[in-house]
Design a protein around this motif. Sequence first.
Motif, PDB file in Angstrom:
ATOM      1  N   GLN A 241     -20.068  37.107  -4.376  1.00 19.80           N
ATOM      2  CA  GLN A 241     -19.555  36.291  -3.033  1.00 19.80           C
ATOM      3  C   GLN A 241     -20.830  36.700  -1.841  1.00 19.80           C
ATOM      4  O   GLN A 241     -21.252  38.044  -1.607  1.00 19.80           O
ATOM      5  CB  GLN A 241     -18.725  36.515  -2.112  1.00 19.80           C
ATOM      6  CG  GLN A 241     -17.262  36.448  -2.623  1.00 19.80           C
ATOM      7  CD  GLN A 241     -15.401  36.232  -1.829  1.00 19.80           C
ATOM      8  OE1 GLN A 241     -15.887  37.489  -0.851  1.00 19.80           O
ATOM      9  NE2 GLN A 241     -14.753  35.204  -1.687  1.00 19.80           N
ATOM     10  N   TYR A 246     -23.399  31.235   9.702  1.00 21.13           N
ATOM     11  CA  TYR A 246     -23.550  30.262  10.580  1.00 21.13           C
ATOM     12  C   TYR A 246     -23.580  30.022  12.597  1.00 21.13           C
ATOM     13  O   TYR A 246     -22.233  30.729  12.852  1.00 21.13           O
ATOM     14  CB  TYR A 246     -22.740  29.383  10.403  1.00 21.13           C
ATOM     15  CG  TYR A 246     -22.291  28.322   8.355  1.00 21.13           C
ATOM     16  CD1 TYR A 246     -23.137  27.644   8.365  1.00 21.13           C
ATOM     17  CD2 TYR A 246     -21.576  28.977   7.850  1.00 21.13           C
ATOM     18  CE1 TYR A 246     -23.244  26.839   7.073  1.00 21.13           C
ATOM     19  CE2 TYR A 246     -21.589  28.860   5.863  1.00 21.13           C
ATOM     20  CZ  TYR A 246     -22.738  27.826   5.899  1.00 21.13           C
ATOM     21  OH  TYR A 246     -22.882  27.316   4.868  1.00 21.13           O
ATOM     22  N   ARG A 262     -18.610  34.280   9.611  1.00 23.03           N
ATOM     23  CA  ARG A 262     -19.551  34.567   9.143  1.00 23.03           C
ATOM     24  C   ARG A 262     -18.496  34.460   7.998  1.00 23.03           C
ATOM     25  O   ARG A 262     -16.700  33.701   7.292  1.00 23.03           O
ATOM     26  CB  ARG A 262     -19.098  36.562   8.799  1.00 23.03           C
ATOM     27  CG  ARG A 262     -19.779  36.695   7.945  1.00 23.03           C
ATOM     28  CD  ARG A 262     -19.760  38.045   7.755  1.00 23.03           C
ATOM     29  NE  ARG A 262     -20.968  38.556   7.002  1.00 23.03           N
ATOM     30  CZ  ARG A 262     -21.836  39.468   7.666  1.00 23.03           C
ATOM     31  NH1 ARG A 262     -22.100  39.153   8.170  1.00 23.03           N
ATOM     32  NH2 ARG A 262     -22.422  39.548   6.263  1.00 23.03           N
ATOM     33  N   GLN A 263     -19.195  33.066   6.824  1.00 21.92           N
ATOM     34  CA  GLN A 263     -18.766  32.357   5.580  1.00 21.92           C
ATOM     35  C   GLN A 263     -18.938  33.077   4.295  1.00 21.92           C
ATOM     36  O   GLN A 263     -19.750  33.877   3.904  1.00 21.92           O
ATOM     37  CB  GLN A 263     -18.493  30.898   5.319  1.00 21.92           C
ATOM     38  CG  GLN A 263     -18.106  30.403   7.126  1.00 21.92           C
ATOM     39  CD  GLN A 263     -17.608  29.564   6.967  1.00 21.92           C
ATOM     40  OE1 GLN A 263     -17.752  28.935   5.715  1.00 21.92           O
ATOM     41  NE2 GLN A 263     -17.229  28.710   8.182  1.00 21.92           N
TER      42      GLN A 263
END
Length: 445
Positions: A241, A246, A262-263
């Motif tokens: 990950q 964004y 947050r992704q």
Amino acid sequence: MKFIDTIKNIWKIDELKNRILLTLGLLLVYRFGAQVVLPGIDASQLSGLADQTDGGILGLLNAFTGGAFSNASVFALGIMPYISASIVVQLMGIAIPYLQKLQKEGESGRKKINQITRWLTIGITLLQGPGYIYNLYAILPGSAFLMQNTTLFVASSVIILTTGCIFAMWLGEKITDKGIGNGISLLIMVGIIATLPQAFVQEFVSRVVESNGGVIMILIELIIWFVIILASVMLVMAVRQIPVQYARRTSGGSYEKTMGARQFIPLKLNASGVMPIIFAQAIMFVPSFAGKAINTTAVGQWMEAEFANIFGFWYNVVFALLIIVFTYFYTAITVPTNKMADDLKRSGGFIPGIRPGTETSEYLDRIMSQITLPGSIFLALIAVFPAVMVSLLGLQQGWGLFFGGTSLLIMVGVAIDTMQQVNAYLLNRHYDGLMKSGRKRKAVA
């Protein structure tokens, strides 16, 4: 009880139930066709063909077709010509501008590429069909051919084999569109699973009936088999990950990078799936055929002996090296890090500490290279593990094929993909999902 409730919930969703029933029905049609022998061949005299396909490269092909290859069935070539055509079109897409243009045209381009793949499938089948028929002439006794060696029999059989392949391809596409799961992959998986009971019975007879290890060895083999399945699941599901921030768009239209959710970008440890194994196995046919061509020399005899045995030492050494090379190659052409970086930049996202654009692309490419190495080595180890089991524990070759390689990875990958699709239907209807991470609260009345 939770699992039983989940199964009940599946049948409560009419659309999902209809898709599952349609899928099972079409798979049943495919398995029925695998038992229909080519017209003009005496089905009672196919024992010689079954003996030749018991292990080795032909045994591998027979496993992929669910025994249709050794049955001289109308589906004897299975779906493999379509797989070969898909690989060729995918590789040509790297070098041919026209195919590259089609890939960028969205749905219309995809339809044209599918049409090209279908026509190429017919061409490959027309080439493989005569080879299969003349292989039957070389193995079976003359009395097995009711029409003898006639042009009419060869021509009609090639047409039937081609039609069978196209029909299997149509079944796969219908399952994908109207059923559940990836149709082509399901056809291959069902063919592989169809040979599993027979392979296990042969191993059981060898161990228990013939007193070659007894029930204890069977239990040890089953434990090892489940461990390898778990390892394959981990390989298929493992991801790295990459955190992404964004930004939110302000009322004035500009981006505010200090705010936003947050992704993550999930980069798969094995982004290429089973394709490196398929590529490598296609290449591994070459040394054996080359050895037959020059079998009058010592080198030719060695190549024919070593590379015709898929459980041999040198076969698996070269096989593993090719898998590692093809894993890097296929990952490079299927994971567009440049496009990922551009899409991320356009959506207002960025990786913390990395500048958007070229620097992000280089960073993603470097991460992919780093995680591909352990992924490729792990994939190679699983691919050659059947040979290890056959050599160390003396497994029957048909049973040994299920301890790794393409067979096991296809079964694991297709099973996970199908479960994820069923899981999505359940979650959309506010039911608990099949998978552990897929739980959703039921809608409040």
